[in-house]
Design an enzyme around this catalytic site. Structure first.
Site, PDB file in Angstrom:
ATOM      1  N   GLU A  89       0.801  -1.201  -0.098  1.00 37.66           N
ATOM      2  CA  GLU A  89       0.072  -0.182   0.091  1.00 37.66           C
ATOM      3  C   GLU A  89       0.627   1.249   0.161  1.00 37.66           C
ATOM      4  O   GLU A  89       1.979   1.176   0.426  1.00 37.66           O
ATOM      5  CB  GLU A  89      -0.653   0.060   1.560  1.00 37.66           C
ATOM      6  CG  GLU A  89      -1.725  -1.064   1.433  1.00 37.66           C
ATOM      7  CD  GLU A  89      -2.628  -0.910   2.695  1.00 37.66           C
ATOM      8  OE1 GLU A  89      -3.190  -1.644   3.005  1.00 37.66           O
ATOM      9  OE2 GLU A  89      -2.298   0.027   3.461  1.00 37.66           O
ATOM     10  N   GLY A 166       5.654  -2.604   6.759  1.00 38.87           N
ATOM     11  CA  GLY A 166       7.188  -3.164   6.758  1.00 38.87           C
ATOM     12  C   GLY A 166       8.165  -2.277   7.686  1.00 38.87           C
ATOM     13  O   GLY A 166       7.618  -1.096   8.217  1.00 38.87           O
ATOM     14  N   GLU A 167       9.020  -2.571   8.211  1.00 41.09           N
ATOM     15  CA  GLU A 167      10.098  -2.245   9.202  1.00 41.09           C
ATOM     16  C   GLU A 167      11.351  -1.862   8.518  1.00 41.09           C
ATOM     17  O   GLU A 167      11.986  -2.818   8.048  1.00 41.09           O
ATOM     18  CB  GLU A 167      10.196  -3.156  10.485  1.00 41.09           C
ATOM     19  CG  GLU A 167      11.409  -2.597  11.299  1.00 41.09           C
ATOM     20  CD  GLU A 167      11.498  -1.020  11.780  1.00 41.09           C
ATOM     21  OE1 GLU A 167      10.491  -0.840  12.333  1.00 41.09           O
ATOM     22  OE2 GLU A 167      12.491  -0.444  11.562  1.00 41.09           O
ATOM     23  N   LEU A 222       7.402   5.155  19.558  1.00 43.14           N
ATOM     24  CA  LEU A 222       7.558   4.905  20.821  1.00 43.14           C
ATOM     25  C   LEU A 222       6.217   4.411  21.514  1.00 43.14           C
ATOM     26  O   LEU A 222       6.290   3.288  22.070  1.00 43.14           O
ATOM     27  CB  LEU A 222       7.920   6.224  21.589  1.00 43.14           C
ATOM     28  CG  LEU A 222       8.705   6.117  23.003  1.00 43.14           C
ATOM     29  CD1 LEU A 222       9.860   5.350  22.788  1.00 43.14           C
ATOM     30  CD2 LEU A 222       9.032   7.288  23.574  1.00 43.14           C
ATOM     31  N   HIS A 223       5.136   4.935  21.440  1.00 46.49           N
ATOM     32  CA  HIS A 223       3.822   4.751  21.856  1.00 46.49           C
ATOM     33  C   HIS A 223       3.679   4.477  23.514  1.00 46.49           C
ATOM     34  O   HIS A 223       2.754   3.785  23.935  1.00 46.49           O
ATOM     35  CB  HIS A 223       3.353   3.304  21.023  1.00 46.49           C
ATOM     36  CG  HIS A 223       3.361   3.588  19.756  1.00 46.49           C
ATOM     37  ND1 HIS A 223       2.979   4.702  18.980  1.00 46.49           N
ATOM     38  CD2 HIS A 223       3.623   2.713  18.604  1.00 46.49           C
ATOM     39  CE1 HIS A 223       2.934   4.495  17.732  1.00 46.49           C
ATOM     40  NE2 HIS A 223       3.349   3.550  17.614  1.00 46.49           N
ATOM     41  N   ASN A 297      -6.026   4.562  14.804  1.00 48.66           N
ATOM     42  CA  ASN A 297      -6.909   4.042  13.755  1.00 48.66           C
ATOM     43  C   ASN A 297      -7.390   2.655  14.064  1.00 48.66           C
ATOM     44  O   ASN A 297      -6.476   1.424  13.908  1.00 48.66           O
ATOM     45  CB  ASN A 297      -6.133   3.901  12.300  1.00 48.66           C
ATOM     46  CG  ASN A 297      -6.697   4.730  11.457  1.00 48.66           C
ATOM     47  OD1 ASN A 297      -7.976   5.249  11.267  1.00 48.66           O
ATOM     48  ND2 ASN A 297      -5.818   5.588  10.551  1.00 48.66           N
ATOM     49  N   CYS A 340      -1.891   1.733   8.488  1.00 50.63           N
ATOM     50  CA  CYS A 340      -1.161   0.917   7.674  1.00 50.63           C
ATOM     51  C   CYS A 340      -1.822  -0.595   7.564  1.00 50.63           C
ATOM     52  O   CYS A 340      -2.055  -1.306   8.647  1.00 50.63           O
ATOM     53  CB  CYS A 340       0.115   0.666   8.885  1.00 50.63           C
ATOM     54  SG  CYS A 340       1.483   0.045   8.533  1.00 50.63           S
TER      55      CYS A 340
HETATM   56  N1  SAH Z   1       7.575  -0.239  11.143  1.00 53.55           N
HETATM   57  C1  SAH Z   1       7.861   1.235  11.365  1.00 53.55           C
HETATM   58  C2  SAH Z   1       7.085   2.116  10.088  1.00 53.55           C
HETATM   59  C3  SAH Z   1       5.661   1.482   9.916  1.00 53.55           C
HETATM   60  S1  SAH Z   1       4.394   1.894  10.981  1.00 53.55           S
HETATM   61  C4  SAH Z   1       7.369   1.697  12.631  1.00 53.55           C
HETATM   62  O1  SAH Z   1       6.967   1.026  13.157  1.00 53.55           O
HETATM   63  O2  SAH Z   1       7.370   2.773  12.794  1.00 53.55           O
HETATM   64  C5  SAH Z   1       4.136   3.456  10.809  1.00 53.55           C
HETATM   65  C6  SAH Z   1       3.307   4.175  11.906  1.00 53.55           C
HETATM   66  O3  SAH Z   1       2.104   3.735  11.864  1.00 53.55           O
HETATM   67  C7  SAH Z   1       4.069   3.584  13.207  1.00 53.55           C
HETATM   68  O4  SAH Z   1       4.343   4.810  14.035  1.00 53.55           O
HETATM   69  C8  SAH Z   1       3.131   2.694  13.847  1.00 53.55           C
HETATM   70  O5  SAH Z   1       3.131   2.637  14.924  1.00 53.55           O
HETATM   71  C9  SAH Z   1       1.652   3.446  13.227  1.00 53.55           C
HETATM   72  N2  SAH Z   1       0.528   2.678  13.183  1.00 53.55           N
HETATM   73  C10 SAH Z   1       0.407   1.493  12.849  1.00 53.55           C
HETATM   74  N3  SAH Z   1      -1.013   0.989  12.926  1.00 53.55           N
HETATM   75  C11 SAH Z   1      -1.697   2.093  13.465  1.00 53.55           C
HETATM   76  C12 SAH Z   1      -2.967   2.145  13.869  1.00 53.55           C
HETATM   77  N4  SAH Z   1      -3.738   1.091  13.764  1.00 53.55           N
HETATM   78  N5  SAH Z   1      -3.479   3.271  14.238  1.00 53.55           N
HETATM   79  C13 SAH Z   1      -2.366   4.470  14.306  1.00 53.55           C
HETATM   80  N6  SAH Z   1      -0.968   4.267  14.175  1.00 53.55           N
HETATM   81  C14 SAH Z   1      -0.720   3.102  13.502  1.00 53.55           C
END
Ligand code: SAH
Length: 361
Positions: A89, A166-167, A222-223, A297, A340
């Site tokens: 995507e 992806g990471e 970070l979250h 989301n 994502c």
């Molecule tokens: N793997 C990398 C990049 C992809 S995720 C990373 O972890 O940063 C990109 C961003 O979208 C990250 O900050 C991830 O935590 C966030 N993300 C993934 N799913 C999400 C969701 N359902 N709601 C909000 N943010 C989300």
């Protein structure tokens, strides 16, 4: 088949020479590729040469298979088809300063974050540097076609965020190659200052990235303000601690002179209270950074809830009072499965075909 898209101009030229073509053909082909052309569109090559090249090489490894434009804003979600039938995507976001493209770096992901749809089936494979560039080229073609049918100026991708599926640091070498391609003289020429790379915190690779001399903005998902909360949603937190991540960030800031951005998705009952905000502020005190609050989301497969507007406001206020730079991410494309991995999953579910994306190519 040789994928030319991931090669530098010098490498394309060397390949063309090895195949028996004169060197100047190499730079022609390289320029065409970065303009988004397939071999058929390389009009300054003879028909015969185009046919020969088509049989041996790939110029555009990515095509737009499906697009969905948000009714709420100008965001467009793209589903790209890859040559092997996989799909990934992307999201086109329009800002005052330009067009930003969110790109994927892997098909699926193996990091296992509980809130994320991309990781539900693990990692299928890494994308090549050429495929990552191909995402930009396909988006540019999409934008050109859109301008043609709707009128208006042709826009091009000017900013890139590596925040799709992806990471990126789990596909390190190809990502670095892709970043270097962006600044090739005759290529798409996207300044690395307009590129952000987001990681869930692969600490050793964060140190490696600081040594590459590539001025990209490092974003860290970070979250959580501490390991205990982080471990509840992010398996990677078992491997590296918040302290180790912050040390790697300090090193990145020192080496590159650029501030780090922390992404923080607010999850109800988990990390979103004023106590967590205060703990986060304390953690980040004195660090050259910015916090980006992301409204969660909600993913239907995941049993996690977002927070109210009031909770976001209160969280922000605590950070601001402690002088932490913070913004709330615009909620773009909420009506088009902007998060994502969501669109890909829906498509996979709805086509239920033998082929991964239900695509015929
Ligand atoms: N793997 C990398 C990049 C992809 S995720 C990373 O972890 O940063 C990109 C961003 O979208 C990250 O900050 C991830 O935590 C966030 N993300 C993934 N799913 C999400 C969701 N359902 N709601 C909000 N943010 C989300």
């Amino acid at each position: 088949m040789t994928e030319l898209t991931g090669m530098t101009a010098a490498e394309v030229t060397a390949w063309m020479k090895a195949e028996g073509y004169p060197a100047f053909r190499g730079s022609q082909v390289f320029r065409w590729i970065h303009q988004g052309a397939d071999f058929d569109g390389m009009t300054n090559l003879s028909k015969g040469m185009r046919e020969e090249l088509k049989a041996k090489a790939v110029a555009q490894p990515v095509t737009v298979q499906l697009s969905r434009r948000s009714a709420l804003d100008d965001t467009v979600k793209l589903l790209y088809a890859l040559k092997d039938g996989n799909c990934v995507e992307g999201v086109i976001m329009r800002y005052k300063y330009g067009v930003s493209l969110c790109i994927s770096t892997q098909v699926g992901c193996r990091m296992g974050c509980r809130f994320c749809a991309s990781t539900l089936e693990g990692r299928i494979r890494d994308l090549t540097a050429g495929e990552m560039l191909g995402e930009i080229l396909a988006a540019n073609r999409f934008l050109a076609e859109e301008a043609e049918t709707e009128g208006g100026e042709v826009e091009k991708v000017s900013h890139v965020v590596l925040m799709g599926s992806g990471e990126p640091l789990d596909n390190y070498d190809q990502v670095i190659r892709f970043l270097r391609l962006l600044r090739e003289e005759e290529g798409v020429r996207i300044s690395l200052r307009n590129v952000s790379l987001s990681t869930c915190g692969l600490v050793p690779k964060m140190y490696d990235l600081a040594e590459e001399n590539l001025p990209v903005t490092l974003c860290v998902s970070l979250h959580a303000p501490n390991d205990e909360i982080r471990r509840q949603t992010m398996p990677i937190a078992e491997r590296w601690s918040v302290k180790e991540i912050l040390d790697a960030c300090r090193n990145y800031i020192r080496k590159t002179g650029r501030r780090v951005i922390f992404e923080y998705a607010l999850v109800d009952g988990q990390n979103a209270g004023e106590a967590e905000a205060a703990e986060l502020a304390e953690l980040l005190r004195g660090l050259q950074c910015h916090v980006n609050l992301i409204p969660l989301n909600e993913v239907k497969e995941r049993n996690l809830k977002g927070v109210s507007e009031e909770t976001v406001r209160r969280f922000m206020k605590v950070l601001e009072e402690k002088h932490i730079s913070v913004t709330r991410r615009r909620e773009m494309g909420d009506d088009i499965d902007g998060a994502c991995g969501q669109l890909r999953r829906k498509t996979l579910e709805s086509v239920r075909s033998e082929e991964p994306c239900g695509s015929s190519n």
